[in-house]
Scaffold this motif. Structure first.
Motif, PDB file in Angstrom:
ATOM      1  N   CYS A   1       0.612  -1.626  -5.233  1.00 49.66           N
ATOM      2  CA  CYS A   1       1.572  -2.360  -6.060  1.00 49.66           C
ATOM      3  C   CYS A   1       1.672  -3.795  -5.543  1.00 49.66           C
ATOM      4  O   CYS A   1       2.016  -4.013  -4.381  1.00 49.66           O
ATOM      5  N   GLU A   2       1.386  -4.760  -6.397  1.00 46.60           N
ATOM      6  CA  GLU A   2       1.550  -6.161  -6.023  1.00 46.60           C
ATOM      7  C   GLU A   2       2.907  -6.660  -6.484  1.00 46.60           C
ATOM      8  O   GLU A   2       3.326  -6.387  -7.614  1.00 46.60           O
ATOM      9  N   HIS A   3       3.550  -7.390  -5.603  1.00 53.19           N
ATOM     10  CA  HIS A   3       4.802  -8.059  -5.939  1.00 53.19           C
ATOM     11  C   HIS A   3       4.429  -9.433  -6.486  1.00 53.19           C
ATOM     12  O   HIS A   3       3.978 -10.311  -5.752  1.00 53.19           O
ATOM     13  N   ILE A   4       4.564  -9.613  -7.818  1.00 54.91           N
ATOM     14  CA  ILE A   4       4.115 -10.861  -8.438  1.00 54.91           C
ATOM     15  C   ILE A   4       5.279 -11.583  -9.109  1.00 54.91           C
ATOM     16  O   ILE A   4       6.335 -10.996  -9.411  1.00 54.91           O
ATOM     17  N   HIS A   5       5.073 -12.859  -9.355  1.00 52.74           N
ATOM     18  CA  HIS A   5       6.025 -13.696 -10.077  1.00 52.74           C
ATOM     19  C   HIS A   5       5.328 -14.257 -11.308  1.00 52.74           C
ATOM     20  O   HIS A   5       4.199 -14.745 -11.211  1.00 52.74           O
ATOM     21  N   ALA A   6       5.996 -14.188 -12.458  1.00 51.29           N
ATOM     22  CA  ALA A   6       5.453 -14.776 -13.677  1.00 51.29           C
ATOM     23  C   ALA A   6       5.655 -16.289 -13.641  1.00 51.29           C
ATOM     24  O   ALA A   6       6.780 -16.761 -13.473  1.00 51.29           O
ATOM     25  N   GLU A   7       4.574 -17.029 -13.771  1.00 53.69           N
ATOM     26  CA  GLU A   7       4.634 -18.495 -13.780  1.00 53.69           C
ATOM     27  C   GLU A   7       4.118 -18.991 -15.136  1.00 53.69           C
ATOM     28  O   GLU A   7       3.019 -19.505 -15.254  1.00 53.69           O
ATOM     29  N   GLY A   8       4.920 -18.750 -16.157  1.00 52.49           N
ATOM     30  CA  GLY A   8       4.542 -19.122 -17.507  1.00 52.49           C
ATOM     31  C   GLY A   8       3.984 -17.980 -18.324  1.00 52.49           C
ATOM     32  O   GLY A   8       3.867 -18.082 -19.551  1.00 52.49           O
ATOM     33  N   SER A   9       3.618 -16.890 -17.676  1.00 51.34           N
ATOM     34  CA  SER A   9       3.126 -15.717 -18.407  1.00 51.34           C
ATOM     35  C   SER A   9       4.300 -14.893 -18.917  1.00 51.34           C
ATOM     36  O   SER A   9       5.414 -14.982 -18.399  1.00 51.34           O
TER      37      SER A   9
ATOM     38  N   GLY B   1       0.836  -1.188   0.000  1.00 54.13           N
ATOM     39  CA  GLY B   1       0.000   0.000   0.000  1.00 54.13           C
ATOM     40  C   GLY B   1       0.871   1.236   0.000  1.00 54.13           C
ATOM     41  O   GLY B   1       1.777   1.372   0.824  1.00 54.13           O
ATOM     42  N   LEU B   2       0.611   2.154  -0.923  1.00 48.70           N
ATOM     43  CA  LEU B   2       1.415   3.368  -1.039  1.00 48.70           C
ATOM     44  C   LEU B   2       0.709   4.544  -0.364  1.00 48.70           C
ATOM     45  O   LEU B   2      -0.515   4.669  -0.416  1.00 48.70           O
ATOM     46  N   HIS B   3       1.513   5.408   0.265  1.00 46.55           N
ATOM     47  CA  HIS B   3       0.976   6.668   0.770  1.00 46.55           C
ATOM     48  C   HIS B   3       0.549   7.542  -0.407  1.00 46.55           C
ATOM     49  O   HIS B   3       0.976   7.341  -1.542  1.00 46.55           O
ATOM     50  N   ASP B   4      -0.292   8.515  -0.112  1.00 47.39           N
ATOM     51  CA  ASP B   4      -0.827   9.353  -1.188  1.00 47.39           C
ATOM     52  C   ASP B   4       0.276  10.040  -1.991  1.00 47.39           C
ATOM     53  O   ASP B   4       0.128  10.294  -3.186  1.00 47.39           O
ATOM     54  N   HIS B   5       1.384  10.354  -1.326  1.00 46.61           N
ATOM     55  CA  HIS B   5       2.453  11.058  -2.031  1.00 46.61           C
ATOM     56  C   HIS B   5       3.410  10.105  -2.750  1.00 46.61           C
ATOM     57  O   HIS B   5       4.275  10.542  -3.500  1.00 46.61           O
ATOM     58  N   ASP B   6       3.291   8.802  -2.511  1.00 46.65           N
ATOM     59  CA  ASP B   6       4.192   7.824  -3.131  1.00 46.65           C
ATOM     60  C   ASP B   6       3.831   7.602  -4.596  1.00 46.65           C
ATOM     61  O   ASP B   6       2.650   7.589  -4.967  1.00 46.65           O
ATOM     62  N   ARG B   7       4.846   7.385  -5.406  1.00 44.55           N
ATOM     63  CA  ARG B   7       4.637   7.079  -6.822  1.00 44.55           C
ATOM     64  C   ARG B   7       5.625   6.005  -7.253  1.00 44.55           C
ATOM     65  O   ARG B   7       6.737   5.898  -6.735  1.00 44.55           O
ATOM     66  N   ASN B   8       5.197   5.186  -8.219  1.00 38.02           N
ATOM     67  CA  ASN B   8       6.063   4.237  -8.883  1.00 38.02           C
ATOM     68  C   ASN B   8       5.783   4.382 -10.367  1.00 38.02           C
ATOM     69  O   ASN B   8       5.064   5.293 -10.781  1.00 38.02           O
TER      70      ASN B   8
END
Length: 694
Positions: A558-566, A529-536
Motif C-alpha cells: 500500500c502506497e501512501h500517496i497525495h493527489a497533486e491535481g489528479s 509492506g503488509l504481512h501475508d495475513h494483513d488486508r486493506n
C-alpha cells in the motif's frame, strides 16, 4: 511487410507454409541404419515438413580433436532433400565433448564461489574463454562451408537455450573492460554505484569483481551491471557463433531458441542480433480444473516473443504429450495438444515444433514426450494428435505471415525486473513483480484484448493504452516519453512502486514516482509492506468515472500517496491512511494517466477496470462480446481478413455468442452467422475468418 497487406513473407521462401516438425537426433541412432528410413516414413504420415538437426552433436561430428565425421549428417540431410523435408541445422555449442573439457579445462565454467565445474550437463562452458571461442569458430566454419548451400537447409539453429554465467579470471577481466567502456573512469563508476555507502569505494579497477556469496552482494548498481554484462557477453558469444555462418551465406537466417520469461538474459537486447525469434514452451497443463492461469502465462510469453521483433515468431520446442522434468509430468488431455499448439499460432507463431521427434532410449530425457514413442510405430494417441494438427496447419496457409494488431502494450524491462527483485524494499519475502505484470495481462487476456509486450526504448506512439506495472527502474527519458504519450491522447495506467530509481538503481530525488510525478499528478510519500495475513480495501468513490463500485481487497503493498491535481477514484478503507487516495486519474493534455497505489487481489477488479479503459481508449478486442471465464479470443490479420482464434481453457464446455459481424469457419469454409452461439467443447478452439475493418 507490405503497408497495405499487413503480412510478412514466410520465414523461409523455401517453405511457404506453416513449419511443423521436431528436434531430431539421428546421431543417437547411428548404430541402427533402419531408424532413418522409418523416421522419414513417419514424418510424412505426421505431416511434418521440418526438423532441427545436430543440436547436441559435437562429439558425433568431432569425436577427437581435429577429426571430423560429417558422413552421417550428409546422409540425413540428403535423405531429407529427397523426401521434401527441411532442416534447421544446429551449431553444437550447447554441450561440448569430454575430450575438450579434459584437454582444455579453462572452457569449464567457474561458479560465483570461484570454484571450477567438472565436465557435464549443458552450457557448462565459459562464453569468454579464448579456447572455447576458437573451437566453436572452427566447428561452425566447417558446418557453414559444407552445408550452407544444401537444398534442405532453411537456416541455423544456433546453440540451444543459452543461459548461465561464469566467474573465471577471463570473465572478471571482461567485466572490468565492459565497465570501463560504460563509465570511462572509476569516479563515474563509484558515483553510479553509490559506493561511498559502507566505504565500498573502489580505488583500482583490479578491485572490482563479480558478486560472490562470500564477497560483495550489497552494491545494487554492481549487481545490476553484472547481470547486464552476463547478458551482453552471452549476446557477444552468439555473434561470435554466427560470424562464420554469415561469412559463408549471409542470407540464411539464424535463430536461437529462447525460454519463457528467462531471468538471466535480456531477450529484448538479444533479439537485435537474431534474424527470427524462436522459443520453447512447456506449459504445466491440467494443474487445476481450469487451465486459464497457465494459458494466460504462456499467452503473455507468446506476445512477448512476437513483440521482440514485431513480426511472426517460431515455436521451436513444445511437447506433444508430456515432459519428464516438471514437478508432475502430466499427459495432455484429449484436445489440449491442438489447443495449446494453435494458441501459439493465434499469438503470432508461424511454426509448431516439438522436442523431440523420437524418444531417447537412455539418459535424462528418455521419458520426455516425443512424436514417436519407444514402441516405435505410428499407432499411438500422441502420433495421431500430431498428424491431425499437421493437417490443420497445412490448411491454414493463408494465416501465415499475418500480424497481431495490438493497440495495447504492457511495459516489461529486464533491467527493471533485476533491480526490483534486488531492491531490499518493503517486502523482501516476495515483491512479486512478475505476478503484478501477469495480473494486468490476465485481465486483458480474459477480455480478448490483443497486447504487445514492449520495452522502455520502444516506440509508444502506435498504442492507445499503455500499461506500466511496477516500473521501479524508470529512466528520465522513459518518463518523458510517457508524458508525451499521454499529452498526445494516450491512456496510461501505472501501478505502485514505479518511478523509484534510475538506470543505475539510484533513487530519484524530489519525490516518487520520479519522472512520472507531473504526468500522474501524484506524490507517493511512502510505501507500506503488509504481512501475508494483513488486508486493506480499495473503496471506490461514488459516481467515479470508471463506473466501479464497492470495495476490493488489497494485500501485500500500500502506497501512501497525495493527489497533486489528479482526481481521486478510490480510497483506502483501513489503517492510518484510511480515506487517503488509492486510485487516481489525471487529465494531462489530450490523454489520461491513472495510478493504482496498492496491490488489489480481486481479479474482478482488473477485468472491470481494463474493460472500461479499453472501451474509453477505443482499443479493439478480438470479439466484441462477453467471454466466459477461461475463454479468450486472439486476433491475427492481413489487413483484408481477420482470423479470430476463440480458445477454451476453462476446463469445461463453453458457449460464446458471436458479435454482429459475419464469419466463416477458417478450417471448413462454412458460413457462421452473426450472433451464432459458438459451442466450444472442453479444450476446444474455433478459428473464424471475417472481413477486416478499415
Amino acid at each position: 511487410m507490405s503497408t497495405k497487406s499487413k503480412k510478412f513473407p514466410p520465414i523461409s521462401a523455401k517453405l511457404p507454409a506453416f513449419m511443423h516438425g521436431a528436434d531430431y537426433n539421428p546421431d543417437q541412432w547411428l548404430h541402427d541404419p533402419q531408424v532413418l528410413a522409418e523416421d522419414i516414413r513417419m514424418m510424412k504420415l505426421a505431416h511434418c515438413n521440418v526438423m532441427g538437426v545436430g543440436i547436441f552433436s559435437w562429439v558425433a561430428l568431432e569425436p577427437e580433436e581435429g577429426l571430423y565425421r560429417f558422413e552421417w549428417l550428409d546422409r540425413v540431410l540428403d535423405t531429407f532433400a529427397e523426401n521434401g523435408i527441411y532442416a534447421w541445422l544446429a551449431t553444437p555449442s550447447g554441450a561440448r565433448p569430454a575430450w575438450m573439457s579434459e584437454k582444455y579445462p579453462e572452457v569449464l565454467r567457474v561458479g560465483a564461489s570461484r570454484q571450477r565445474n567438472l565436465h557435464g550437463m549443458r552450457h557448462n562452458h565459459c562464453f569468454t574463454s579464448p579456447v572455447y571461442r576458437e573451437k566453436v569458430a572452427q566447428m561452425n566454419t566447417r558446418l557453414a562451408e559444407r552445408y550452407s548451400s544444401h537444398p534442405s537447409i532453411l537456416g541455423w539453429h544456433v546453440s540451444n537455450e543459452y543461459g548461465g554465467e561464469c566467474h573465471c579470471d577471463y570473465c572478471q577481466e571482461a567485466f572490468r573492460g565492459w565497465l570501463k567502456r560504460k563509465y570511462g573512469s572509476l569516479d563515474a563508476l563509484n558515483r553510479a554505484w553509490w559506493t561511498a555507502f559502507w566505504s565500498h569505494t573502489y580505488t583500482s579497477w583490479s578491485q572490482v569483481e563479480s558478486p560472490a556469496p562470500h564477497g560483495e552482494t550489497m552494491v545494487h548498481g554492481q549487481n545490476l551491471d553484472w547481470r547486464r554484462f552476463v547478458s551482453d557477453q552471452t549476446i557477444d558469444f552468439y555473434k561470435h557463433e554466427i560470424a562464420p555462418l554469415k561469412a559463408v551465406n549471409p542470407d540464411l537466417p539464424c535463430t536461437v531458441n529462447m525460454m519463457d520469461l528467462f531471468y538471466g538474459l535480456d531477450y529484448r537486447e538479444f533479439a537485435k542480433a537474431v534474424d527470427v525469434i524462436s522459443w520453447d514452451a512447456y506449459p504445466t497443463w491440467h494443474e487445476a480444473d481450469s487451465d486459464a492461469g497457465v494459458a494466460s502465462w504462456f499467452a503473455f510469453n507468446h506476445d512477448l516473443f512476437r513483440s521482440l521483433k514485431k513480426k511472426p515468431f517460431m515455436l521451436m520446442e513444445s511437447t506433444p504429450s508430456l515432459t519428464n522434468w516438471q514437478p508432475v509430468s502430466k499427459l495432455k488431455r484429449p484436445g489440449m495438444h491442438r489447443l495449446s499448439s494453435l494458441q501459439a499460432v493465434a499469438h503470432g507463431s508461424d511454426t509448431v515444433q516439438y522436442f523431440q521427434w523420437r524418444k531417447s532410449r537412455g539418459s535424462s530425457e528418455k521419458f520426455h514426450g516425443a512424436v514417436v514413442d519407444h514402441v516405435g510405430h505410428e499407432r499411438t494417441r500422441v502420433f495421431e494428435d500430431v498428424a491431425s494438427l499437421g493437417k490443420t496447419l497445412a490448411g491454414l496457409t493463408e494465416v501465415l505471415g499475418t500480424t497481431v494488431p495490438a493497440e495495447t502494450a504492457i511495459l516489461f524491462d529486464w533491467d527493471n525486473r533485476w533491480a526490483v527483485n534486488d531492491a531490499q524494499g518493503p517486502r523482501n519475502k516476495g515483491i512479486h513483480y512478475e505476478e503484478t505484470v501477469m495480473q494486468q495481462y490476465r485481465a486483458l487476456w480474459e477480455l480478448g484484448v490483443p497486447a504487445d509486450i514492449i520495452g522502455s526504448f520502444d516506440d509508444f506512439s502506435g498504442y492507445k493504452l499503455l500499461v506500466v506495472p511496477m516500473a521501479y527502474l524508470l529512466r528520465e527519458e522513459t518518463g518523458k516519453k510517457m508524458e508525451r504519450f499521454v499529452e498526445n491522447g494516450g491512456t496510461l495506467f501505472v501501478t505502485y512502486w514505479s518511478g523509484i530509481v534510475d538506470e543505475n538503481d539510484l533513487c530519484h530525488l524530489n519525490g516518487f514516482p520520479g519522472p512520472l510525478r507531473k504526468t500522474l499528478g501524484v506524490w507517493a510519500e511512502e510505501i507500506d509492506g503488509l504481512h501475508d495475513h494483513d488486508r486493506n480495501g480499495l473503496v471506490m468513490e461514488s459516481g467515479n468515472e470508471l463506473g466501479l463500485s464497492g470495495t476490493f481487497e488489497i494485500h501485500e503493498l500500500c502506497e501512501h500517496i497525495h493527489a497533486e491535481g489528479s482526481r481521486v477514484l478510490g480510497v483506502y478503507g483501513d489503517d492510518f491512511y484510511a480515506g487517503k487516495p488509492a486510485l487516481t486519474v489525471n487529465r494531462f493534455g489530450a490523454g489520461k494517466a491513472y495510478y493504482l497505489a496498492a496491490r488489489v487481489s480481486d481479479p474482478a477488479f482488473y477485468e472491470a477496470l481494463y474493460g472500461k479503459l479499453a472501451q474509453d481508449a477505443g482499443v479493439r478486442r478480438a470479439l466484441e462480446t462477453a467471454l466466459p471465464a477461461g475463454v479468450t479470443a486472439q486476433l491475427r490479420t492481413d489487413g483484408e481478413h481477420d482470423y479470430v482464434f476463440v480458445q477454451n481453457f476453462s476446463g469445461q464446455a463453453a458457449r460464446v455468442e458471436l458479435d454482429g459481424r459475419g464469419y466463416t469457419d477458417a478450417e471448413s469454409g462454412e458460413a457462421v452467422s452473426a450472433g451464432t452461439l459458438l459451442e466450444l467443447p472442453v479444450h476446444g478452439i474455433a478459428i473464424l475468418k471475417r472481413t477486416a475493418q478499415a
